[in-house]
Scaffold this motif. Structure first.
Motif, PDB file in Angstrom:
ATOM      1  N   GLY A  39       0.794  -1.229   0.000  1.00 36.92           N
ATOM      2  CA  GLY A  39       0.000   0.000   0.000  1.00 36.92           C
ATOM      3  C   GLY A  39       0.827   1.279   0.000  1.00 36.92           C
ATOM      4  O   GLY A  39       0.283   2.368   0.140  1.00 36.92           O
ATOM      5  N   LEU A  40       2.138   1.155  -0.143  1.00 35.89           N
ATOM      6  CA  LEU A  40       2.976   2.365  -0.198  1.00 35.89           C
ATOM      7  C   LEU A  40       3.010   2.881  -1.641  1.00 35.89           C
ATOM      8  O   LEU A  40       2.776   2.131  -2.590  1.00 35.89           O
ATOM      9  CB  LEU A  40       4.409   2.045   0.245  1.00 35.89           C
ATOM     10  N   SER A  41       3.320   4.153  -1.790  1.00 35.98           N
ATOM     11  CA  SER A  41       3.473   4.681  -3.148  1.00 35.98           C
ATOM     12  C   SER A  41       4.702   4.041  -3.788  1.00 35.98           C
ATOM     13  O   SER A  41       5.626   3.595  -3.104  1.00 35.98           O
ATOM     14  CB  SER A  41       3.638   6.200  -3.108  1.00 35.98           C
ATOM     15  N   ARG A  42       4.676   4.025  -5.141  1.00 33.15           N
ATOM     16  CA  ARG A  42       5.785   3.413  -5.870  1.00 33.15           C
ATOM     17  C   ARG A  42       7.112   4.068  -5.499  1.00 33.15           C
ATOM     18  O   ARG A  42       8.113   3.389  -5.233  1.00 33.15           O
ATOM     19  CB  ARG A  42       5.494   3.590  -7.374  1.00 33.15           C
ATOM     20  N   THR A  43       7.115   5.407  -5.407  1.00 32.41           N
ATOM     21  CA  THR A  43       8.361   6.122  -5.086  1.00 32.41           C
ATOM     22  C   THR A  43       8.871   5.721  -3.705  1.00 32.41           C
ATOM     23  O   THR A  43      10.054   5.391  -3.530  1.00 32.41           O
ATOM     24  CB  THR A  43       8.094   7.643  -5.079  1.00 32.41           C
ATOM     25  N   THR A  44       7.981   5.744  -2.714  1.00 32.94           N
ATOM     26  CA  THR A  44       8.389   5.394  -1.351  1.00 32.94           C
ATOM     27  C   THR A  44       8.907   3.958  -1.300  1.00 32.94           C
ATOM     28  O   THR A  44       9.974   3.687  -0.734  1.00 32.94           O
ATOM     29  CB  THR A  44       7.186   5.525  -0.390  1.00 32.94           C
TER      30      THR A  44
END
Lengths: 401, 401
Positions: A39-44
């Motif tokens: 569920g994290l953003s791709r960048t993170t």
């Protein structure tokens, strides 16, 4: 970079733990699979993966079979089983114990070294670093280390705070280890940590109500109460060694008199053994006492019988009050075996409420001298439900800034 | 209608609790405001409100000022402060205590009546119903009653289950009260419930680590450990009365010998007082003993001094082990006042670890004989953080079907 222990760093560590937890649970995963699950953003996610790979905590591999009808095989990420995630150190009174677990929470090694009771903290920290080095040399990568859990002798907790989470200022062990390792250092009483270790990995694994008693140079213990390790107001629980067993007894280091420790510490037991003419009146250690007891030596058996009666009486009182289902007896003196545990058990059964007599079980500790160091690791991982009522992570102990 | 205790009924009760909680927190709200805050569908919310209004738990009122530029004033809903939400009943050995709180959790009344120790359960249940009726007559509406919390003498908990949540089959009090009131009946040991009461509303309100000792016909107590009421494996914690204080002491009802109860129960204390020539050798009760002690009667003071020394010694041992910050002493014998609490305090300070000597505070209980009934109410409301580790609602005790 954000301050270790600051809110941003904690958030980041939370994300790392999430990713590491998914890899631990599901095994090798591709970046895409991880992304869908975390569920994290791709960048993170990609940032965190890059850091974990750089730190050696996670390694990449190609999946053998490419998905049907697709192009190049997906790269998967997997935990590096040789990366050490957590180190526990027990600064005992007369020795140092170190243990390490990998990212899969498997114990990858432990080491101990005795030292003089007066060894200064600087030298203890140096010794600790050396022992950690001996564990990590070649086989263990400390890059992913998030914190070190440390046990020390004596009460840990803010003397003016009964909230159960504060502590005094930083302990020398915290300051020195933080300098060396550059990570937060969590602290608790080493006997309470040994109780935690035994209740997670040892003789009482999985039991909700455990009383742990350690018979060593000091006598103390720890309580797991309703599935949680208990700290007590002011960090003062588990002081079983200072329960009075003889109102007219000898002075105790605590300032009291007739405490259990005055009859059941290593020194007290060996003194009594010598006074009873054991080992021909010469100085003997616990191994000699244990050997004599196994050989049926009358002086050894009589002394251990008396000690067991005192210990069992105290345990019975505590059983009635607290209601554990398992009692674990550890420390060097437990190595004298049934010559001690049989009289403990007899006194326990004689004085516990009859209704509890056959419900509580007495067990020897199984983790030996590294129990406290393993408990320190548990404090760092903070994944055991036993720690559900403990403050998480670095909040447990004030960190030197 | 779904079975009380079944999953649908529990879901519904959860919704009711949600609505009641919002009204408790925010005061009067319109249906629209409630809808926005509760997240329930309009149909569900209106159904629940209709039932709560019909049960008398919630009343409607018109808001004085109409919203600007709107038509008729909005109807608001508010808690009916006279509707009783919870009843607690303590089936003590020789008497019955009942307490009731309204939906705002304010104590609206309590009643007690002594009875013979051998009174059959049918008659106890009848007496309970009569006392509840005396509380509710005219001022209290039991329509919104969701459960009754009951304290009984003796261990409560499944003897073969150390999970801490099971129990034996239904207790007679459960069966009989359920027949009369048609609601679930939650059960626990009445002394543990008194500890809960004192730790929520009484002498130790808000304290995280509390030891409660009751000196009554029996001697027992309860522990609040790290902010939670402690039950113990097999429901057997808090049996302070069966801690051995004299290895050569008198036989105890529990089957042991020399238990604290053999020297510190009402009967033991009055026997000792009589033997010491107190009250001219005639039978006296606790009030007479208390009066004699206040008047400086030597026999009374000597007896209470001896009892206090035993009690304080046990409390010191438990302090060292468990680390409470507050000890609460209750039960009828506590009414003898400082003639008893002073020697308790002296022995406690003498035997507790010196480091804890000035940290633990000894207090008289403040809730009197209804402490257990109030604890029963707490069990029903299950809102205290002290109950965070207790199974919720009817799961605590197997319900008779």
């Amino acid at each position: 970079m954000s301050q270790p222990g600051g809110p941003l760093s904690q958030l980041r560590r939370g994300h790392e733990e999430l990713v590491l937890g998914l890899l631990r649970k599901h095994g090798p995963l591709s970046r895409g699979e991880l992304g869908r699950r975390c569920g994290l953003s791709r960048t993170t996610l990609y940032d965190i993966l890059a850091e974990l790979v750089a730190a050696g905590a996670v390694v990449t591999a190609s999946r053998r079979e490419a998905p049907r009808g697709r192009g190049r095989p997906a790269e998967t990420l997997t935990l590096n089983p040789e990366a050490g995630q957590a180190i526990g150190i027990d600064f005992a009174r007369r020795g140092l114990h170190v243990a390490a677990v990998n990212l899969a929470h498997e114990i990858v090694g432990s080491a101990s070294e005795p030292h003089d009771a007066n060894l200064p903290w600087e030298q203890r920290a140096e010794l600790a670093a050396r022992l950690v080095g001996s564990l990590t040399g070649g086989t263990l990568n400390l890059g992913a280390l998030s914190a070190i859990g440390v046990g020390v002798v004596g009460p840990v907790g803010d003397p003016d705070d009964d909230s159960g989470k504060g502590t005094d200022g930083p302990h020398p062990a915290q300051v020195l280890l933080r300098e060396r390792f550059g990570v937060p250092v969590l602290l608790d009483n080493n006997t309470r940590l040994a109780a935690l270790g035994e209740a997670i990995w040892g003789a009482a694994a999985g039991v909700r109500d455990v009383l742990y008693l350690r018979l060593s140079h000091g006598v103390g213990g720890g309580l797991v109460v309703g599935g949680s390790l208990h700290r007590g107001a002011y960090g003062l629980s588990g002081e079983f060694g200072h329960i009075t067993v003889d109102q007219n007894g000898a002075r105790c280091d605590c300032g009291g008199a007739g405490c259990l420790e005055t009859v059941a510490s290593i020194r007290a037991v060996l003194d009594a053994y010598r006074a009873a003419g054991g080992h021909s009146g010469h100085a003997a250690g616990v191994p000699e006492l244990a050997k004599a007891a196994r050989a049926g030596d009358a002086a050894a058996l009589t002394v251990l019988d008396g000690v067991g009666a005192h210990v069992g009486g105290v345990l019975a009182a505590l059983c009635n009050a607290i209601g554990p289902s398992v009692i674990v007896v550890g420390g060097e003196l437990a190595e004298t075996g049934t010559a001690l545990t049989d009289p403990i058990e007899r006194a326990l059964r004689a004085h516990v409420m009859p209704v509890s007599r056959h419900r509580v079980s007495l067990r020897r500790a199984t983790l030996g001298e590294v129990a406290g160091a393993l408990g320190g690791i548990a404090l760092v991982l903070h994944e055991s439900p036993l720690l559900s009522r403990y403050p998480a992570g670095p909040d447990l102990a004030k960190e030197p800034q």
